[in-house]
Each structure stands twice: as C-alpha cells, then as structure tokens.
Write an enzyme that holds these catalytic residues in place. Structure first.
Site, PDB file in Angstrom:
ATOM      1  N   ARG C  86       0.820  -1.211   0.000  1.00  0.00           N
ATOM      2  CA  ARG C  86       0.000   0.000   0.000  1.00  0.00           C
ATOM      3  C   ARG C  86       0.853   1.261   0.000  1.00  0.00           C
ATOM      4  O   ARG C  86       0.494   2.280  -0.555  1.00  0.00           O
ATOM      5  CB  ARG C  86      -0.912   0.025   1.224  1.00  0.00           C
ATOM      6  CG  ARG C  86      -1.958  -1.058   1.210  1.00  0.00           C
ATOM      7  CD  ARG C  86      -2.767  -1.034   2.486  1.00  0.00           C
ATOM      8  NE  ARG C  86      -3.519  -2.288   2.597  1.00  0.00           N
ATOM      9  CZ  ARG C  86      -4.604  -2.437   3.329  1.00  0.00           C
ATOM     10  NH1 ARG C  86      -5.075  -1.411   4.023  1.00  0.00           N
ATOM     11  NH2 ARG C  86      -5.227  -3.586   3.380  1.00  0.00           N
ATOM     12  N   GLU C 157     -11.221  -1.496  -5.876  1.00  0.00           N
ATOM     13  CA  GLU C 157     -11.777  -0.605  -4.861  1.00  0.00           C
ATOM     14  C   GLU C 157     -10.864   0.589  -4.659  1.00  0.00           C
ATOM     15  O   GLU C 157      -9.659   0.518  -4.931  1.00  0.00           O
ATOM     16  CB  GLU C 157     -11.934  -1.341  -3.525  1.00  0.00           C
ATOM     17  CG  GLU C 157     -12.823  -0.579  -2.536  1.00  0.00           C
ATOM     18  CD  GLU C 157     -12.666  -1.041  -1.095  1.00  0.00           C
ATOM     19  OE1 GLU C 157     -11.539  -1.353  -0.683  1.00  0.00           O
ATOM     20  OE2 GLU C 157     -13.683  -1.092  -0.374  1.00  0.00           O
TER      21      GLU C 157
END
Lengths: 454, 137, 454, 137
Positions: C86, C157
């Site tokens: 991330r 997403e």
C-alpha cells in the site's frame, strides 16, 4: 361469586390437589410484589420484554433454570407445563414426577404444577420476583389456573380456540369455551385485588400457512371473550409468518382492531398488548442458520412494535433446548434489541385495508350468528367453517381453506372454503399468486412453503 | 374410486394428511379422510361404511412397526374386504433403513403398496399404476 | 494512449515489477471469461452478491482461502493487499513474503500482489473463475492496478479521497488525484476490450460518525472522477451507520443522486451499483453478539436494496479473522438473504428531502470552485473545508464539523464547520438533538456513540 | 493558556485526539493540535514556535515505554522549557499494569502529570488542579 365457588369445589375435589386456602391466596395476591405482574411491566417498560421457553419436571431443575435465566437478563420467566397435566392426568404426572426425581432422566416434558402445588411453587416464584408466564395447552385449565395464580403466576397463556384447534382431534370445543369462561372469571376476580392478571392468546395456531385474517379474528374473539368476563389486561399474539411486510401489516391491523373491538363492547379501559413469537414453523437443522432466523425474528418483532417477544433457540430442530441454549438466545435477543435503532415508520395502506376488510367481514359473520352468547356464536362459526384454521387436526375444523405463498412469501388465500372473505379481497389475494398451477403443483408449493426457512 | 385415508397412532402432524386429501381429490378420488390420531379399527370400520376401494394409511413417526402385525388378523374379522387395495406410506422405520427390506416386511403384513419415505405424488402415481395393472389382470 | 504509455514506463521501471507484456495482457483481458467480471454478475444476478474479506501473504495460503470460500458459496472473492505494498514499499514486502514462505508465521497482513506478479496470480484467479475484488488502501495504486487487471482482477476498490483521508496524515492529496486519474484511465481502456472493469469507492471512510451527506458527496465525486475518464461500471458504497432508517434514506438518496449526476456529465450509459458494508465501527468482544450485529447488517442491507454486501466476522474484535470465520459469515449471510422475504417499501420523504438538499448544496459549492478541472475543485473543497470528514487523521482535513447521534441513533450535524449545509437542513438536524449539553456532555456522548454496538 | 497536543508514534487512531481538542477548546485553552503520528521532536518544536505553556501527549497503543526515556535528553536541548507543564495520557503500558508503578516511572521520565487509562475529563480536571496548585506556590 357463589356459582364460581360451587364450580370451584367440584374442581378441587381431586386427590392430587393442594388443600386450597382461598382467604390466604387472596391475601397473597393482594400483597404480592408488583414485579410479579407482567401487566405492571408492560405499563412501565420502554423496551420489548424478552421471554424464553422452558419447563422441567422437578422443583430443583425449574429453580436452577430460573436462576440461569435471571442471570441471562430475561424479562419474563416461562413455566411450561407437562403434557399429562395438560390432559388433566394428574395421576400419571405424579408417577412420572417421582420417577424424574428419583432418576437422572426426565420423565415429563414440563413442570407438573398441580402435583407440585401452589405452596411449593410460590416459594420459587416469589424467590425470583420476576413475572412468570404460564404456557400449557390445556383445554380444561381450571384447576391449573387456580394453582398458578395461587403460586404467584400472573400471566396465563391460552384460550378455548387457540389451545384446542392446533393440538386436539376430539376434545369438545363447546366444553373448552365453558372451561375457559371459568378461567377468565378467576383471572378477572383476582385482578381486582392488585395489578391485573394478564391473559395472553396463542396466535401461532398450527404455525402452518395460517393467513393473517384467520389469526387476527381468533385473537380478537379470544380477547373479547376474556374482556366480557372482566379481564383488564390482555395480549394478542402472532408468530413470524415468512414475509416481513405481512408481519408488519398484521401487527398494525391487529393493534388497531383490538382497540376498536374492545371499545365496541365497552371495555376500552382494558390494556391490550402485542406479543410476537419467533418463527414457529420448521427450523433449519444447521444451528448457525437457526441463529440467523432467530435474529431476523427479533428485528421483525421490533418493526412490528411488539411489547413482548417469545424466543426460540439454535437447538430448535434437534430436540428440547438446553437452558444454556435458551440463555444464549435471551442474551443475543437483548443485545439485538439494544443495538437496533432508527426503526422506520412503515405503512402499507393497501395491504392494511385488504386485511382489515377481511377481518371485519369474518367478525361480522360471527356476530350475525343467531346464537345468544358470544361463545356460542364463535362455536357455531367454527363448526360451519366461517372460521377455518389451515392444518388444524380437530374434527370440527372445516379444512377447506387453501393458502399458498406468493412471490414475496406472503400467505395468500386461494380457496376461501366457507370463510366470508369479501370478493374484492379474495380477488386481490389471488391476483398476487401464480394460479396457473394444477393441484400437484400447488401441493408441491405447499410442501416447499412449509420448509421455507430450511 | 373411494379412498379412506388418515394418520394412524398418536401422531398429531396433520400436514401430510391434509396434502394427501388435496392430492387425492385432485386425482378424482372420492376421499374419506379420518384425519390424524386414528386407530386401526376406525380405518376398517370406515372402509365398510363407505364401501371404499382403497385404504391409504399414513404413519409419520416410525411407529408403524408396532401395530402393523395386527393388520391381517383385524382385517380377517371384516367381510368382503378381499378386493380392498391396502396402501401405507410415510416414515415406516426409524432412520433410513433398507428400503427393500422394509417393503418386503410390510407386504407380508398385508399391504399391496408400501411407500417408505417416498414423495407424495410418486406414491399416488404408483397407486394408479397398481389399479391399472389389476384391471388388466 | 501515448501519454499513458509514457507514464506506464516510468511506473514499470522498478526492480520488483513483472516484465509486462501488454499485448499479451490485452489479449488475455479480451478473451477472459465473463464470470471474472463482477460487472457481468451485477447485470445478471437477481440477488445481493456476498463478498467476505481476506488476504494472506503466500500464494498457497491465498489459494487455500479461495478454495475454502468457493466451497462456502461466496459470490465475490476478495484480494486484500498488505500494508507495505500500500505504501509502495515493494522491497520490504518482498523480504516479508520470503520470511512468510519460509516460516509458519505471517509477516504480511495481506497479499503482496506486485511481488507475486501477474503471471503467477492470474493462474489462481482463472483457476477459480469467480470475480475478484481488489481491496488495498493505496494512494498511488498505479502499478498495483496494472498488475491486478493483468492478473484477471476486474474490480478495483478505492479512490483518491476515500483511500487517503481515513488512513494517512501527510500523503499529498493532489498527487493522489493524479495517481487515481491514471487508474481510472487504465480501467476505462481495458473496459473496451470485454465487459467493463468495475470501480468501487470506499464509502465507510473513518467509520466514525461521518454524516450521510459527507459520505454521499464523496461517493458522488469519486464516481464522477471515474466516469469522466471513461469508466463504465461504478459502485458507490457506504457502511451501516447505526440507524436503520438513516441507512435506508441514505441508500435511496445515493441511488437517485448517483444516477442524476452521472447523467449531468453525460455518462448516463454507465452502470451504477450500490455496495453496503456490514458495521465497520467498533465490534463487541462477545462473538455471539458480533453475529447478531452481522445478521442485522444483512437485514438492513436488504432493506437498503444493496447490490453487494461486504461481510464482517464474529472474530472482528479479536484480531484477523480465520478463513473458517469468514466462511461461516458467508454461509450465514447467504441463508439470511434467502429467508428474508417480503421486504417493505420504505420512503421517508422528509429525511430524503433534507439529505438531498444537503448533498446538492455541497456538490454545488464544489462545482462553483473556480478551479479548471473537477479534481482541482474537489481538492480545493477539501482544503477549504467545504468537505470535512469527521475523525480523518489527514492534515488537509478541517475537522471542524461536529456530529452526534440523536435519540434514534441517526448521525446529526450540530456544528457544520465550513461545510455549506443549508440553514433549513442544519436547523432540522439540530432540532433532532438534545443541545442542552455542554462540551463535556457532548464529548461523553461521542465516546458513547462510537461504542454504540458494544 | 496554550496547549500543544497530539498522538505520538505510529498510531493512526484519531478519535481520542479529536475529542481531546474539543475538550481543551471547551475549557478555554488555545489548542495547537499536531494530530496523530507525531514525532517527539515535532512536539517540542511546536511548543517553542507557539510559546505553549502545556504539552499534552497521547499514546494509545502501549508503545510509550519505547520513546519516553528520550524525553529528558531531548527537552534539555531546547531553551526556556523549564516552566512547561508536561502531561501524558492514554494507554501507557500493555495490559492493566500497576497504576502507581506506571505513574512513578513516567514522572521519572519527566512528566508532571501521568494519566494511565484515565477518563478524558478526569485527566483535564487534574490538569486544572495542577495549574491552580502551581499558581499558589
């Protein structure tokens, strides 16, 4: 009270019965703690009351169960009576109670209240100081109710129709009406001494595709029969039907009409409550799924605006639930009620109107019966099929009404038998259904509909 | 044709009985439904009273074993029941059991058609086939 | 596609990256099974899709998880990415992946997709032939999304606002907009080859007292930013808020306004879906209670009319859920969706009107920002507090809006900060609340409101 | 009075920090909130820049032990911080721990006020009492 007294003496002339000291019982009821009266809790509670199920043969087992339930934060304790007592067979109940006490195995499926007697049982009830609800299924409950009230049990479930048509094949319905008339009068009389004794009707009936109109009519009639005798606190009830919307509509209509008919007979001063039963039909064998079903029942009960909910357990499909399973359901249900907030206001005007018209039409047909008293009108109406309960085993029931579920799982009447469902309503009900199927298809649908939650 | 039907013994489960009546009616039979909780004698009495051609007994909680042995002896006390088609259906043994073994046993007890854990409509199809076969004999 | 190609090359010049063969990837996407596209399932499904959570470091673990999920009847498989990836720290992710593979202990909290690479991952995705949804939380997800789509993951997403404001203190928001612009264009380009790639926004945000107006505005803006770039399938989402009615109102308004604004910018041909997250706030430690909460979330999702539900597990409060716990939730949720029938039609006109006015007022303020592009208008609106997300840790967020719950647990705005909530709406919101309390009382209420489900 | 506050370390949990700001504002302090994920140096820099009287550090996930030892050494590098009221609150140890033992330890690290697992408003009441007491000294 002299005629009642005469009947009382007959009932009590029974070798298995406590020697009743009615002066002492009246004194007890007069001074009993308000906390024992569910009517008092209904009046002051700002939440739905939660009541599990449960009844064991021995005093000790029942006491332990209550201890467990109180720890689990129940609002109302249940006292479920064994089936021998329900058939007034106190002799067998006595024998089985002794065997249960002497052995580890339960020889009864509930608490034989008459055999234990009110002096013993009252010790337990007053010890926990919680309202107790009597669950039995007895057509002739006169002795049982005398014993219950003397014990401090101030909520009595049942009624001449709802405790007979789902359970019995042959018990004479006219006798049941008279036996329950006695029960209502006893409840009414004791209600004058303290808070009112609450009577509760058993709305689930056969729990098998009973349409809401029939459920409501029977609830209203048992309510009226009780109020007529002076009962001042009454709970109408029904169980989850399979469609959330139909449950909400049923709740709205039953509340309105209960109030309406109570006022019609000049009993507007009575307090009327609504009780919701978690799903009473066939349960899934998968216990995890059973819990989902139970939680959903609680959510729907909140949307219906019930005053009390009667719970099931994850062990429903597999036998008699353990106290642990019951306690878990209570804790879960209390939690769900606590976190479920922001309930929407739901009104389905069309469905409410249809259902109201149906109920009023059947009620009118009952009132128009030429008999002289309400109970005889109701008796005749069942006998001639104006009231028809799907899947009742009783010989007096017509069994000519046929119901199926529509696409949204609402229970719909596709054959009204002799029930005076108005044409407009009947057309509406049928219009919701796929009527192209033959009987073989309909029978398959009914089999499927009965297993809807599995 | 006339059918007497009902649920034997202490079983109060009325659903199968009610669906049986619906299905028999739909297939054109004249049905005399004795309902649940019916005793063996009541069945034979009703056959005699109605002149039924078929007796269809349901038993749901696996208790059929207990009273089935009495069927032959009881039937023999009644006259003119030789042509009566005797059928039994439902749960005829506790648990699954061996279907063939169960069928053999109940045929020995005097039943012409034995439907152990058989779908309702399948059972009634068997009945029709049986009636057809008997006609041609 | 030349500018994109240039940026692509920069992104791919990274020692941890697969050697991309874009011709082969295009060929793969063009011929990929329709079953891999959630957009295809949305179009044909007549039920709510169920998606659990889950991501493990190693290929084998993730493969086993999917095997387990497929057996448990999931509709959509999740791929949750580890937190090193991330933060684009592929070096650490690589090291931790090797440690995880060599030892029994998980050194990553998700699947390091970039390190595994698309060639490897695609084998797993195509093996199960179910739609996979990428869950990450990455501000710069350009390389991740290239790898995901090349692997056969056709739902992505996130978004520049929803993946930044809840998670980061310092990451530059303007950069996030540009990185996500790249992602939208990649999704849009690949969407031309087969069924559309679905983009999904992350509505829960901080999951802490975010009022529905802010949630909806951010959902709509991320949707518009995606549609602008050519995305043809988009899911707006939000999570359970604590009041059933507020959820239903939020669902109704977001559906209407998503359609409205999509058409406003000439993208009415895009398919817009609604995703509902089971409660994202603090869970009860009691696992039985957690299950009640989860079931209630499913019921509410049905009333909201969601197209997909993202599930939680009974182990939520105690750590990372096991595959077993996830599978159980999926089975329970599928059962609940199956037995929940007869949903009522619920419309709360007043609440819908208030919420619609609020959203439109904020949207108008954003559009009126003098900047030249939509993303700059949005950036400025967050910077100047026109959009304010309660409890965001990000330095750019104003944190001047104050929200509390009213008696029905609806989230209400009692201090609008710089957010242009119209006066009429603001008065309405405040009128629902007890404003007599001082700050100490309000702080205590907020603490209580955050623990509302415990 | 001026307060610098924030959450130290890698903790992203912003709720307590936000409520702290609200409460301090309501009590009339001028608040400089550094938010979550703040390093020790940033706190002292902010105290110097703003001329704050109070430094209120939150630590939520029990990791305070790691960096608290550095507080005295770091503070000594700055000038004019002798009158700074140093306060720490939150979860200062993993698990419950012994409250008195924890308080003693953190006072040794250089904090005037130590609120281990103490209610927010109670902690701020302590702060006010401390300020009053210091005035009268």
């Amino acid at each position: 009270m002299s005629l009642l007294q005469e009947e009382r003496e007959i009932i009590l002339s029974n070798e298995y019965v406590d020697n009743f000291d009615f002066d002492e019982v009246e004194e007890f009821v007069r001074n009993a703690s308000k906390d024992l009266f569910i009517s008092h809790h209904f009046a002051k509670a700002d939440k739905m009351l939660v009541q599990p199920r449960g009844g064991f043969p021995t005093y000790k087992q029942q006491f332990d169960l209550y201890e467990f339930f109180v720890e689990s934060n129940v609002d109302v304790l249940p006292l479920t009576i064994d089936s021998n007592t329900r058939l007034n067979d106190y002799g067998t109940a006595k024998k089985m109670l002794r065997l249960s006490e002497e052995n580890e195995i339960d020889m009864l499926n509930g608490y034989p209240l008459v055999n234990h007697g009110y002096r013993t049982t009252r010790k337990m009830i007053t010890n926990f100081n919680k309202p107790v609800s009597l669950r039995h299924g007895t057509p002739d409950a006169r002795l049982l109710i005398e014993t219950a009230i003397a014990s401090g049990i101030f909520e009595i479930e049942g009624g001449p129709i709802t405790y007979l048509l789902p359970y019995s094949k042959n018990f004479p319905l006219d006798k049941a009406f008279l036996y329950w008339k006695y029960v209502e009068r006893v409840c009414a009389n004791y209600s004058e001494l303290n808070e009112p004794i609450n009577r509760e009707s058993f709305g689930p009936l056969t729990a098998t595709l009973v349409p809401p109109s029939i459920t409501i009519v029977i609830q209203l009639l048992e309510m009226l029969l009780a109020l007529e005798e002076g009962v001042k606190s009454f709970s109408v009830s029904f169980s989850q039907q399979g469609s959330m919307n139909q449950d909400i509509v049923t709740g709205a209509v039953i509340k309105k009409l209960a109030r309406f008919y109570a006022e019609e007979i000049g009993c507007g001063d009575a307090a009327i409550h609504l009780v919701y039963h978690q799903w009473m039909g066939a349960f899934p064998m998968n216990k995890d799924f059973a819990e989902q079903l139970i939680n959903m029942s609680t959510v729907i009960a909140s949307m219906v605006g019930a005053d009390k909910i009667i719970t099931k357990t994850r062990e429903e499909a597999t036998g008699i639930p353990t106290p642990q399973a019951n306690a878990k359901t209570v804790a879960d249900t209390q939690y769900t009620l606590r976190i479920l907030n922001g309930l929407p206001n739901i009104v389905d005007e069309e469905e409410e109107e249809i259902l109201t018209l149906e109920v009023k039409a059947i009620m009118e047909a009952v009132f128009n019966d030429p008999a002289d008293t309400l109970w005889r009108k109701v008796f005749n109406s069942i006998k001639n099929g104006v009231i028809d309960v799907p899947f009742s085993p009783h010989i007096i029931n017509h069994n000519n009404m046929i119901t199926i579920r529509d696409a949204n799982k609402n229970i719909r009447i596709i054959d009204r038998g002799n029930v005076p469902i108005p044409d407009r309503c009947f057309e509406y009900e049928r219009a919701q259904c796929d009527l192209s199927k033959d009987t073989k298809g309909i029978v398959n649908d009914i089999i499927h509909d009965i297993g809807i939650m599995q | 044709m006339k059918v007497v039907t009902g649920v034997v013994g202490n079983d109060i489960h009325v659903v199968a009985n009610r669906l049986m009546e619906l299905s028999l009616n739909a297939r054109g039979y004249e049905v005399f439904n004795l309902g649940v909780n019916t005793h063996l004698e009541e069945f034979f009495d009703a056959v005699v009273e109605t002149g039924a051609n078929i007796l269809l007994i349901s038993s749901l909680n696996g208790e059929a074993e207990g009273w089935s042995r009495e069927v032959k002896a009881l039937k023999s006390k009644y006259k003119n029941l030789d042509d009566l088609i005797m059928m039994i259906g439902g749960n005829l043994a506790v648990g699954r059991g061996d279907a063939e073994e169960i069928e053999r046993k109940y045929k020995n007890y005097g039943f012409d058609l034995v439907c152990h854990q058989i779908d309702l409509n399948t059972g009634l199809d068997w009945l029709e086939e049986f009636i057809e076969k008997r006609k041609t004999q």
